[in-house]
Design a protein around this motif. Structure first.
Motif, PDB file in Angstrom:
ATOM      1  N   ARG A  46       0.826  -1.217   0.000  1.00 41.78           N
ATOM      2  CA  ARG A  46       0.000   0.000   0.000  1.00 41.78           C
ATOM      3  C   ARG A  46       0.856   1.261   0.000  1.00 41.78           C
ATOM      4  NH1 ARG A  46      -4.494  -2.372   4.141  1.00 41.78           N
ATOM      5  NH2 ARG A  46      -5.792  -3.373   2.526  1.00 41.78           N
ATOM      6  N   ARG A  51      -2.690  -0.777  -5.132  1.00 32.67           N
ATOM      7  CA  ARG A  51      -4.092  -0.613  -4.735  1.00 32.67           C
ATOM      8  C   ARG A  51      -4.762  -1.967  -4.749  1.00 32.67           C
ATOM      9  NH1 ARG A  51      -2.387   3.208  -2.675  1.00 32.67           N
ATOM     10  NH2 ARG A  51      -2.156   5.197  -3.664  1.00 32.67           N
ATOM     11  N   THR A  53      -7.325  -4.835  -5.503  1.00 36.93           N
ATOM     12  CA  THR A  53      -8.051  -5.165  -6.719  1.00 36.93           C
ATOM     13  C   THR A  53      -8.838  -6.446  -6.478  1.00 36.93           C
ATOM     14  OG1 THR A  53      -7.824  -5.448  -9.108  1.00 36.93           O
ATOM     15  CG2 THR A  53      -6.151  -6.499  -7.759  1.00 36.93           C
ATOM     16  N   PHE A  66      -3.361  -7.098  -5.099  1.00 37.34           N
ATOM     17  CA  PHE A  66      -2.944  -5.724  -5.343  1.00 37.34           C
ATOM     18  C   PHE A  66      -2.512  -5.555  -6.793  1.00 37.34           C
ATOM     19  CE2 PHE A  66      -2.157  -6.485  -0.859  1.00 37.34           C
ATOM     20  CZ  PHE A  66      -2.706  -5.362  -0.270  1.00 37.34           C
ATOM     21  N   LYS A  68      -0.495  -2.398  -9.354  1.00 37.00           N
ATOM     22  CA  LYS A  68       0.120  -1.081  -9.513  1.00 37.00           C
ATOM     23  C   LYS A  68       0.389  -0.877 -10.988  1.00 37.00           C
ATOM     24  CE  LYS A  68       4.099   1.709  -8.071  1.00 37.00           C
ATOM     25  NZ  LYS A  68       5.296   1.699  -7.218  1.00 37.00           N
TER      26      LYS A  68
END
Length: 72
Positions: A46, A51, A53, A66, A68
């Motif tokens: 984080r 982010r 998902t 996650f 990016k």
């Protein structure tokens, strides 16, 4: 990870190298998953721009996913 290496930034350096490797090959995103008990990994993802998902695999031990997006 052993307590003798915690706090040395090795995880962040590995993550940075993964992102560099992916970007050099034209990949537009990196996706990661992790287990709910790995709070340090979750916090690192984080704090480095990942982010949450939707689940993108059926890994039995994954509870967080996650993504990016990379800049070329």
């Amino acid at each position: 990870m052993s307590n003798t290496v915690r706090g040395l930034g090795i995880g962040r350096r590995m993550l940075s190298e993964l992102e560099r490797y992916a970007a050099e090959r034209g990949w537009t995103a990196v996706r990661l998953d992790t287990n709910r008990h790995l709070s340090e990994a979750i916090a690192m993802y984080r704090s480095t721009g990942y982010r949450g998902t939707e689940a993108y695999n059926t890994e039995h031990y994954a509870h967080h996913w996650f993504e990016k997006h990379l800049t070329p």
